[in-house]
Structures are given as structure tokens and as C-alpha cells.
Scaffold this motif. Structure first.
Motif, short mmCIF file in Angstrom:
data_model
loop_
_atom_site.label_atom_id
_atom_site.label_comp_id
_atom_site.label_asym_id
_atom_site.label_seq_id
_atom_site.Cartn_x
_atom_site.Cartn_y
_atom_site.Cartn_z
N LEU A 219 0.83 -1.21 0.00
CA LEU A 219 0.00 0.00 0.00
C LEU A 219 0.87 1.26 0.00
O LEU A 219 0.56 2.23 -0.70
N THR A 220 1.94 1.24 0.79
CA THR A 220 2.85 2.39 0.81
C THR A 220 3.45 2.60 -0.57
O THR A 220 3.52 3.73 -1.06
N LEU A 221 3.85 1.52 -1.21
CA LEU A 221 4.41 1.60 -2.56
C LEU A 221 3.37 2.18 -3.52
O LEU A 221 3.69 3.04 -4.36
N MET A 222 2.11 1.75 -3.39
CA MET A 222 1.04 2.27 -4.24
C MET A 222 0.84 3.77 -4.02
O MET A 222 0.59 4.52 -4.98
N LEU A 223 0.95 4.21 -2.77
CA LEU A 223 0.81 5.64 -2.48
C LEU A 223 1.93 6.44 -3.14
O LEU A 223 1.68 7.48 -3.74
N TYR A 224 3.15 5.94 -3.02
CA TYR A 224 4.28 6.62 -3.68
C TYR A 224 4.06 6.68 -5.19
O TYR A 224 4.23 7.74 -5.80
N ASP A 225 3.70 5.56 -5.78
CA ASP A 225 3.47 5.53 -7.23
C ASP A 225 2.33 6.47 -7.64
O ASP A 225 2.43 7.17 -8.65
N ASN B 114 -3.06 18.23 -7.59
CA ASN B 114 -2.22 18.64 -6.46
C ASN B 114 -2.88 18.22 -5.14
O ASN B 114 -2.20 17.73 -4.24
N MET B 115 -4.18 18.42 -5.05
CA MET B 115 -4.90 18.05 -3.82
C MET B 115 -4.83 16.54 -3.58
O MET B 115 -4.76 16.09 -2.43
N ARG B 116 -4.83 15.76 -4.63
CA ARG B 116 -4.71 14.30 -4.47
C ARG B 116 -3.35 13.94 -3.88
O ARG B 116 -3.25 13.06 -3.03
N VAL B 117 -2.30 14.65 -4.33
CA VAL B 117 -0.97 14.40 -3.76
C VAL B 117 -0.95 14.81 -2.30
O VAL B 117 -0.40 14.10 -1.45
N GLN B 118 -1.58 15.93 -1.97
CA GLN B 118 -1.66 16.35 -0.57
C GLN B 118 -2.41 15.31 0.27
O GLN B 118 -2.01 15.03 1.41
N ASP B 119 -3.46 14.74 -0.29
CA ASP B 119 -4.19 13.68 0.43
C ASP B 119 -3.31 12.46 0.66
O ASP B 119 -3.37 11.84 1.72
N ILE B 120 -2.50 12.12 -0.34
CA ILE B 120 -1.58 10.98 -0.19
C ILE B 120 -0.58 11.28 0.92
O ILE B 120 -0.29 10.42 1.77
N LEU B 121 -0.05 12.50 0.94
CA LEU B 121 0.89 12.87 2.01
C LEU B 121 0.22 12.80 3.37
O LEU B 121 0.82 12.33 4.33
N GLU C 215 -2.19 10.79 4.21
CA GLU C 215 -2.31 9.36 4.50
C GLU C 215 -0.96 8.80 4.97
O GLU C 215 -0.90 8.02 5.93
N LEU C 216 0.11 9.18 4.30
CA LEU C 216 1.44 8.70 4.70
C LEU C 216 1.78 9.18 6.12
O LEU C 216 2.38 8.43 6.90
N ILE C 217 1.41 10.40 6.44
CA ILE C 217 1.66 10.94 7.78
C ILE C 217 0.85 10.17 8.82
O ILE C 217 1.38 9.76 9.86
N GLU D 201 10.00 9.83 12.80
CA GLU D 201 10.00 11.27 13.07
C GLU D 201 10.66 12.04 11.93
O GLU D 201 10.20 13.11 11.55
N GLN D 202 11.71 11.47 11.36
CA GLN D 202 12.37 12.12 10.23
C GLN D 202 11.46 12.10 9.00
O GLN D 202 11.38 13.09 8.26
N MET D 203 10.78 10.98 8.79
CA MET D 203 9.84 10.89 7.67
C MET D 203 8.70 11.88 7.86
O MET D 203 8.25 12.50 6.89
N LEU D 204 8.23 12.03 9.08
CA LEU D 204 7.16 12.98 9.37
C LEU D 204 7.59 14.39 8.96
O LEU D 204 6.82 15.12 8.32
#
Length: 127
Positions: free
Chosen positions: A23-29, A54-61, A63-65, A76-79
Motif C-alpha cells: 500500500l505504501t508503494l502504491m501511495l508513492y506511485d 495537487n490536492m490528491r498528492v496532498q491527500d496521499i501525504l 495518509e502517509l503521515i 519522526e524524520q519521515m514525518l
């Protein structure tokens, strides 16, 4: 219409059966794909489309957070990186700035490639 429905069903099944790593890989892709499309939309002066992408990318970010596992020190570094990327996406959206999108895309490509390698190493160690 049937093709779209079949594609949507396939995507739902793919996401529903994916491991957290996949799922993380799918989010990055997905983020990389949406950034590429947003850059194209800006070049074509389709600013509403660029905004939506752009908003979709923000939504992905977001989700990753949300899904960061804070028990690992690197979280913490990834955050901090995800937060920086999200702020840059907001700035890119306001300015319609392709250079900022290139910067954020570079982060996503690096994360994706590193993530893929980590998944391969982990799977080879399991076998």
C-alpha cells in the motif's frame, strides 16, 4: 463504461488484498503519477485540473503521515519530510510552479525506489 467498472473493481481488489508495504508503494506511485499529470495540466494552462491533482498528492501525504509507525526512530524524520513536502505542494498549488512539483516528485521517486529495495531485502530474508 464496463471497462471503467472492471478497472475500478480490479483496483479495489488490489488495494483490499495488498500488504501495508504494498500500500505504501502504491501511495508513492500514485503521488508520482498525479504530480506528472499536474505538471502537464499547468503546461496546458488547465489550472483547475492541476489543482485537483495537487490536492490528491496532498491527500496521499496526509495518509502517509497518518500511517507512520512512530515506534521506529526514522518515523519522526519521515514525518518532517512529509510535512515539508505537503507545504511545498501547497506552495506549488498557489503559484502553479512546476519547479516545486519537480522537487517533490524527486522526493517521491527516491522514497519509492528505496522502499522497493527494502521490500526486496525483507522478502529475501523471509525466504
Amino acid at each position: 463504461m464496463i471497462q471503467t467498472s472492471a478497472h475500478n473493481t480490479y483496483k479495489k481488489n488490489q488495494v483490499g488484498t495488498a500488504t501495508p508495504e504494498d500500500l505504501t508503494l502504491m501511495l508513492y506511485d500514485g503521488a508520482i503519477k498525479f504530480i506528472k499529470r499536474a505538471k502537464q495540466a499547468i503546461q496546458e494552462k488547465q489550472y483547475n485540473k492541476a489543482h485537483d491533482l495537487n490536492m490528491r498528492v496532498q491527500d496521499i501525504l496526509s495518509e502517509l503521515i497518518i500511517t507512520l509507525d512512530r515506534k521506529y526512530p526514522i518515523a519522526e524524520q519521515m514525518l518532517l519530510l512529509y510535512d515539508y513536502m505537503k507545504r511545498r505542494m501547497i506552495e506549488a498549488n498557489v503559484k502553479k510552479d512546476i519547479a516545486i512539483l519537480d522537487e517533490v516528485e524527486g522526493f517521491f521517486v527516491e522514497f519509492r525506489d528505496t522502499w522497493k529495495q527494502a521490500m526486496m531485502v525483507a522478502r529475501s530474508q523471509q525466504n
